[in-house]
Design a protein around this motif. Structure first.
Motif, PDB file in Angstrom:
ATOM      1  N   ASN A 288      -1.589   5.137  -8.226  1.00 19.48           N
ATOM      2  CA  ASN A 288      -2.393   4.800  -7.052  1.00 19.48           C
ATOM      3  C   ASN A 288      -1.984   3.310  -6.620  1.00 19.48           C
ATOM      4  O   ASN A 288      -1.146   2.651  -7.212  1.00 19.48           O
ATOM      5  CB  ASN A 288      -3.920   4.724  -7.408  1.00 19.48           C
ATOM      6  CG  ASN A 288      -4.236   3.598  -8.611  1.00 19.48           C
ATOM      7  OD1 ASN A 288      -3.780   2.687  -8.617  1.00 19.48           O
ATOM      8  ND2 ASN A 288      -4.985   4.523  -9.466  1.00 19.48           N
ATOM      9  N   ILE A 289      -2.627   2.786  -5.618  1.00 23.76           N
ATOM     10  CA  ILE A 289      -2.203   1.558  -5.043  1.00 23.76           C
ATOM     11  C   ILE A 289      -2.341   0.287  -6.012  1.00 23.76           C
ATOM     12  O   ILE A 289      -1.461  -0.795  -5.632  1.00 23.76           O
ATOM     13  CB  ILE A 289      -3.126   1.028  -3.765  1.00 23.76           C
ATOM     14  CG1 ILE A 289      -4.492   0.842  -4.402  1.00 23.76           C
ATOM     15  CG2 ILE A 289      -2.906   2.186  -2.706  1.00 23.76           C
ATOM     16  CD1 ILE A 289      -5.497   0.507  -3.100  1.00 23.76           C
TER      17      ILE A 289
ATOM     18  N   PHE B 117       0.780  -1.193  -0.013  1.00 22.51           N
ATOM     19  CA  PHE B 117      -0.004  -0.024   0.095  1.00 22.51           C
ATOM     20  C   PHE B 117       0.882   1.238  -0.062  1.00 22.51           C
ATOM     21  O   PHE B 117       0.378   2.419   0.051  1.00 22.51           O
ATOM     22  CB  PHE B 117      -0.810   0.082   1.194  1.00 22.51           C
ATOM     23  CG  PHE B 117      -2.059  -1.150   1.110  1.00 22.51           C
ATOM     24  CD1 PHE B 117      -3.162  -1.131   0.130  1.00 22.51           C
ATOM     25  CD2 PHE B 117      -2.173  -2.503   1.910  1.00 22.51           C
ATOM     26  CE1 PHE B 117      -3.984  -1.899  -0.068  1.00 22.51           C
ATOM     27  CE2 PHE B 117      -3.063  -3.242   1.768  1.00 22.51           C
ATOM     28  CZ  PHE B 117      -4.058  -3.176   0.897  1.00 22.51           C
TER      29      PHE B 117
ATOM     30  N   ARG C 189      -6.859  -8.092  -0.897  1.00 17.36           N
ATOM     31  CA  ARG C 189      -8.179  -7.723  -1.270  1.00 17.36           C
ATOM     32  C   ARG C 189      -9.043  -7.524   0.145  1.00 17.36           C
ATOM     33  O   ARG C 189      -9.932  -6.688   0.068  1.00 17.36           O
ATOM     34  CB  ARG C 189      -8.904  -8.552  -2.303  1.00 17.36           C
ATOM     35  CG  ARG C 189     -10.316  -8.074  -2.693  1.00 17.36           C
ATOM     36  CD  ARG C 189     -10.771  -9.052  -3.768  1.00 17.36           C
ATOM     37  NE  ARG C 189     -11.133 -10.374  -3.050  1.00 17.36           N
ATOM     38  CZ  ARG C 189     -12.041 -11.192  -3.476  1.00 17.36           C
ATOM     39  NH1 ARG C 189     -12.999 -10.891  -4.543  1.00 17.36           N
ATOM     40  NH2 ARG C 189     -12.080 -12.569  -2.925  1.00 17.36           N
ATOM     41  N   SER C 190      -8.631  -8.077   0.996  1.00 17.41           N
ATOM     42  CA  SER C 190      -9.326  -8.233   2.192  1.00 17.41           C
ATOM     43  C   SER C 190      -9.251  -6.944   2.966  1.00 17.41           C
ATOM     44  O   SER C 190     -10.099  -6.357   3.751  1.00 17.41           O
ATOM     45  CB  SER C 190      -9.070  -9.418   3.116  1.00 17.41           C
ATOM     46  OG  SER C 190      -7.739  -9.496   3.460  1.00 17.41           O
ATOM     47  N   GLN C 191      -8.248  -6.165   2.555  1.00 17.93           N
ATOM     48  CA  GLN C 191      -7.795  -5.030   3.337  1.00 17.93           C
ATOM     49  C   GLN C 191      -8.345  -3.852   2.475  1.00 17.93           C
ATOM     50  O   GLN C 191      -8.640  -2.618   2.844  1.00 17.93           O
ATOM     51  CB  GLN C 191      -6.279  -4.954   3.328  1.00 17.93           C
ATOM     52  CG  GLN C 191      -5.499  -5.937   4.119  1.00 17.93           C
ATOM     53  CD  GLN C 191      -4.156  -5.910   4.301  1.00 17.93           C
ATOM     54  OE1 GLN C 191      -3.630  -4.739   4.602  1.00 17.93           O
ATOM     55  NE2 GLN C 191      -3.553  -6.866   4.170  1.00 17.93           N
ATOM     56  N   ASN C 192      -8.566  -4.114   1.002  1.00 17.89           N
ATOM     57  CA  ASN C 192      -8.699  -2.887   0.145  1.00 17.89           C
ATOM     58  C   ASN C 192      -9.344  -3.528  -1.158  1.00 17.89           C
ATOM     59  O   ASN C 192      -8.610  -4.410  -1.963  1.00 17.89           O
ATOM     60  CB  ASN C 192      -7.665  -1.986  -0.306  1.00 17.89           C
ATOM     61  CG  ASN C 192      -8.134  -0.766  -0.929  1.00 17.89           C
ATOM     62  OD1 ASN C 192      -8.921  -0.772  -1.925  1.00 17.89           O
ATOM     63  ND2 ASN C 192      -7.687   0.479  -0.685  1.00 17.89           N
ATOM     64  N   VAL C 193     -10.662  -3.252  -1.488  1.00 16.03           N
ATOM     65  CA  VAL C 193     -11.386  -3.832  -2.344  1.00 16.03           C
ATOM     66  C   VAL C 193     -10.939  -3.704  -3.810  1.00 16.03           C
ATOM     67  O   VAL C 193     -10.960  -4.135  -4.895  1.00 16.03           O
ATOM     68  CB  VAL C 193     -12.833  -3.442  -2.230  1.00 16.03           C
ATOM     69  CG1 VAL C 193     -13.118  -1.884  -2.831  1.00 16.03           C
ATOM     70  CG2 VAL C 193     -13.748  -4.652  -3.184  1.00 16.03           C
ATOM     71  N   GLU C 194      -9.969  -2.551  -4.188  1.00 14.90           N
ATOM     72  CA  GLU C 194      -9.367  -2.060  -5.331  1.00 14.90           C
ATOM     73  C   GLU C 194      -8.672  -2.949  -5.894  1.00 14.90           C
ATOM     74  O   GLU C 194      -8.264  -3.400  -6.908  1.00 14.90           O
ATOM     75  CB  GLU C 194      -8.700  -0.688  -4.963  1.00 14.90           C
ATOM     76  CG  GLU C 194      -9.632   0.540  -5.043  1.00 14.90           C
ATOM     77  CD  GLU C 194      -9.016   1.741  -4.714  1.00 14.90           C
ATOM     78  OE1 GLU C 194      -8.070   1.875  -5.497  1.00 14.90           O
ATOM     79  OE2 GLU C 194      -9.438   2.509  -3.723  1.00 14.90           O
ATOM     80  N   VAL C 195      -8.029  -3.970  -4.927  1.00 15.28           N
ATOM     81  CA  VAL C 195      -7.023  -5.062  -5.370  1.00 15.28           C
ATOM     82  C   VAL C 195      -7.665  -5.880  -6.232  1.00 15.28           C
ATOM     83  O   VAL C 195      -7.106  -6.766  -6.918  1.00 15.28           O
ATOM     84  CB  VAL C 195      -6.236  -5.418  -4.122  1.00 15.28           C
ATOM     85  CG1 VAL C 195      -5.347  -6.517  -4.535  1.00 15.28           C
ATOM     86  CG2 VAL C 195      -5.795  -4.453  -3.348  1.00 15.28           C
TER      87      VAL C 195
ATOM     88  N   GLU D  64     -19.236  -2.730  -4.921  1.00 11.87           N
ATOM     89  CA  GLU D  64     -18.945  -1.626  -3.965  1.00 11.87           C
ATOM     90  C   GLU D  64     -18.247  -0.514  -4.479  1.00 11.87           C
ATOM     91  O   GLU D  64     -18.567   0.592  -3.814  1.00 11.87           O
ATOM     92  CB  GLU D  64     -17.976  -2.475  -2.880  1.00 11.87           C
ATOM     93  CG  GLU D  64     -18.497  -3.906  -2.340  1.00 11.87           C
ATOM     94  CD  GLU D  64     -17.255  -4.466  -1.410  1.00 11.87           C
ATOM     95  OE1 GLU D  64     -16.683  -3.542  -0.636  1.00 11.87           O
ATOM     96  OE2 GLU D  64     -17.096  -5.833  -1.340  1.00 11.87           O
TER      97      GLU D  64
ATOM     98  N   ASP E  36     -14.780   2.599 -10.048  1.00 11.79           N
ATOM     99  CA  ASP E  36     -13.334   2.235 -10.032  1.00 11.79           C
ATOM    100  C   ASP E  36     -12.772   1.955 -11.690  1.00 11.79           C
ATOM    101  O   ASP E  36     -13.101   1.127 -12.170  1.00 11.79           O
ATOM    102  CB  ASP E  36     -13.133   0.927  -9.219  1.00 11.79           C
ATOM    103  CG  ASP E  36     -11.548   0.774  -9.024  1.00 11.79           C
ATOM    104  OD1 ASP E  36     -10.851   0.234 -10.091  1.00 11.79           O
ATOM    105  OD2 ASP E  36     -11.080   0.853  -8.073  1.00 11.79           O
TER     106      ASP E  36
END
Length: 723
Positions: free
Chosen positions: A201-202, A186, A232-238, A265, A269
């Motif tokens: 971005n990430i 991140f 992905r469990s930390q950020n859905v953008e992954v 969600e 994006d």
């Protein structure tokens, strides 16, 4: 496995290479240059004299000071042969940490101590911590992939004397690499991104690019899926990265499901929308029926269109939308969207800036000696080249301009140059139209009395353009009239003949001229001037109640951006040279005469044909080049065709020579060549591929270099390695 030879660049002044690197730290933008290894040598018979030599390296384990010191120790062993006249007494290893913007350094005294420290942009020393070493290790792996050569030799020739190693050689080092990537994921945006990405971005940065390239090269998709599932469990953008790896691993149903859930969600994006559009565009090419293709393209259009709304400043989203329109054969909209792409000035990778060396020693490893390869350096510098070929500007395009040019050439391949010019004149305001129908504005005109159509969109600019893209038509014409080299033994591409049948593109209106004309006619009103400038640049047609009779034909047209106008002129130059070449070839064949060109000219013509997407003609030119001398660029071009056509034996033969050439110039690692070997093994099986390699008539020491790539696939348990 034998390691590549060690190049040596001798300094005029001892330590001047380290000083030059320190001075350049402030100007580094992204991942940084390759690692610098500086050695202090002294003659065995004259201990009072010292000589400073250096070389660059990528792929060395930079996880600690001990691993870097170990690399320097391996160099001391190489110098202790029977004929050694010099010995290494000191060594400094410099490795850039792009996260902290620090240069990590390890100073080794032989025999003696090891000192590790870091240097900031101001040249001040700081203590090296474990966290800094973790960051440095990850940057080192990413640089190894970023600075690796694709087989063509272009990257190798950019920086002299670089040893390239594979940073991940087994599952243990893979675990360390992915663990570091997970911890720092991140923060990846701090490393910057490719030149086609405006804002890192990430999920769009050098870290994610390196990870995807690693999984694509090695086929270790389960490891990638596991990594991105956790992230992905930390950020859905992954989810966009997870879907890309799933698509790579042919788990398309799961990839679509992941994107579908994530977009619920985050419906706007742009990376996920672009990933969907890319997938649908690819699937449309393999559609079984026209109706199915149309349906998939319609869905791709919806995704691509939404992605441009979500990220209007990103080139990639607009380029994808243009590609969809090209696939739909909607040429007018394709040109309109291409004209709307935000263009960025290309930023090349960070490269070392070193003072002029006193001496350069580039040794040849005995295991890499092959007659056809060793003759390449001597012959290529004595060749005559037609200036017309050297002046083709499209060969120098990179980044956004290269991708936009590729879309333009694809359209030309499908509909032809004449039809493209017709569509261009239908879409854009041409200069003669504007001059003939330009309205006479009353001197007392102002914003309160004008019926203005549309609203200003200051964000609809096309970014920066480089000086090359802003060259005017006169400069292009000057290049056309430049005489061919009178000393060249090869026939020129002109020979006094006209390129009949190829229409030169007429000029479109320069937006700067419109701004000047309208600003002079209108009384000072900044708002009105802004509206008039951007009115014709709006993406959608704006219907207004008040129609100006003078602008009746121009209201539905756009102003062509200067960079796109320049691309048309560059494309015309490419097509003109290509057409003359093919015409002359046909004439010579009709007269049973040999068409002679130098090897470098054939190489340029092959690249030209490949750029214009004429594959057969490109292969023909590349083969003509290889018949005169070895060329890694030409052989790489042919290799791409061999891979596409599944010509196993020809692919193996080409790969063996390219791998040997890479080792010859100190590179034991090329991701593209490793991917080629892995794909062959997956398709044919490891036993068959090894047998084909062994069955060639080349020396065994040369074959062993390619066997090393096959052994890597076995280490990673790639598909097909079991039999």
């Amino acid at each position: 496995m034998v390691a590549p030879a060690v190049p040596e660049i001798t300094e005029e002044v001892i330590h001047e290479s380290i000083d030059a690197r320190t001075e350049s730290l402030v100007s580094l933008r992204e991942l940084g240059p390759p690692d610098l290894v500086h050695l202090l040598k002294q003659p065995i018979r004259n201990p009072g004299k010292h000589v400073g030599v250096y070389h660059h390296v990528t792929g060395v384990d930079a996880s600690s000071s001990a691993s870097l010191a170990a690399y320097i120790n391996t160099l001391t062993y190489r110098d202790h042969g029977q004929a050694a006249t010099m010995k290494i007494v000191e060594g400094v290893y410099c490795c850039y940490n792009a996260f902290a913007r620090l240069d990590m350094r390890v100073h080794v005294t032989i025999p003696g101590t090891v000192e590790s420290y870091c240097v900031d942009e101001n040249g001040k020393k700081k203590a090296a911590t474990d966290e800094l070493w973790l960051e440095t290790y990850l940057c080192s792996v990413l640089r190894a992939y970023s600075y690796a050569d694709d087989g063509s030799g272009e990257t190798i020739r950019k920086i002299m004397g670089v040893r390239r190693f594979n940073p991940v050689t087994n599952t243990e080092t893979e675990h360390r690499f992915l663990s570091a990537a997970e911890q720092l994921f991140f923060r990846g945006w701090q490393l910057g991104s490719d030149s086609v990405v405006q804002v890192p971005n990430i999920v769009s940065n050098h870290l994610t690019t390196g990870l995807l390239k690693y999984f694509h090269t090695t086929g270790r998709y389960p490891s990638g899926i596991n990594l991105f599932e956790k992230l992905r469990s930390q950020n859905v953008e992954v989810a966009s990265l997870l879907a890309k790896v799933l698509f790579m691993g042919n788990e398309e149903v799961e990839g679509v499901r992941v994107l579908h859930q994530a977009l619920k969600e985050l419906p706007m994006d742009y990376v996920m929308l672009d990933t969907q559009a890319e997938f649908l565009l690819k699937k449309s090419q393999s559609a079984a029926a026209p109706e199915q293709k149309e349906e998939r393209l319609r869905m791709a259009l919806g995704c691509a269109d939404r992605s441009t709304v979500a990220a209007p400043a990103e080139f990639g989203t607009w380029a994808r939308l243009a590609q969809v329109y090209v696939a739909m054969e909607d040429w007018g909209n394709a040109l309109t969207i291409l004209n709307s792409c935000p263009m960025f000035t290309y930023q090349d990778k960070d490269a070392p800036v070193m003072p002029e060396p006193k001496d350069v020693h580039l040794p040849t490893l005995p295991e890499t000696r092959l007659d056809e390869i060793d003759s390449e350096p001597e012959s290529r510098f004595s060749e005559q080249v037609d200036p017309q070929l050297l002046n083709l500007r499209a060969a120098g395009y990179r980044g956004t301009f290269q991708q936009a040019y590729s879309i333009l050439t694809e359209m030309t391949k499908k509909i032809g140059w004449d039809q493209l010019l017709k569509i261009r004149s239908d879409v854009f305001v041409m200069e003669d139209e504007y001059r003939n129908e330009k309205p006479e504005y009353p001197k007392n005109r102002n914003a309160s009395t004008d019926g203005l159509r549309g609203t200003p969109d200051p964000t609809a600019t096309n970014g920066e353009t480089s000086e090359d893209e802003e060259d005017n038509d006169e400069e292009v014409e000057g290049k056309e009239s430049k005489p061919a080299d009178s000393e060249s033994l090869a026939p020129t591409l002109i020979n006094g003949e006209k390129d009949e049948g190829l229409e030169k593109p007429s000029s479109t209106v320069d937006p700067a001229d419109v701004k000047k004309d309208e600003a002079e006619a209108v009384s000072p009103s900044p708002f009105l001037i802004t509206v008039l400038i951007y009115r014709e640049q709006l993406l959608t047609n704006v219907q207004g109640a008040n129609n100006d009779d003078h602008l009746s034909k121009l209201n539905n047209k756009r102003l062509c951006e200067r960079w796109l106008d320049s691309l048309f002129m560059v494309l015309y130059e490419d097509l003109r040279v290509y057409t003359i070449w093919r015409t002359q070839m046909a004439q010579y064949r009709a007269q049973s005469m040999q068409y002679k060109k130098s090897a470098e000219e054939w190489e340029i013509l092959g690249a030209l044909a490949e750029r214009l997407q004429h594959t057969d003609e490109a292969v023909e030119a590349y083969r003509a080049c290889l018949s005169q001398r070895f060329s890694p660029k030409a052989l790489t071009g042919i290799l791409r065709v061999f891979e596409k056509n599944k010509n196993t034996r020809e692919t193996v033969a080409a790969t063996i020579r390219l791998v040997t050439w890479q080792y010859r110039w100190y590179s034991e690692f090329s991701p593209e060549l490793l991917h080629t070997i892995r794909t062959l093994i997956e398709d044919e099986g490891a036993v068959k591929v090894r047998s084909i390699i062994q069955a060639t008539s080349l020396p065994q020491n040369v074959l062993d270099l390619t066997h090393h790539y096959a052994a890597l696939c076995a280490t990673f348990h790639s598909n097909g390695t079991d039999g």
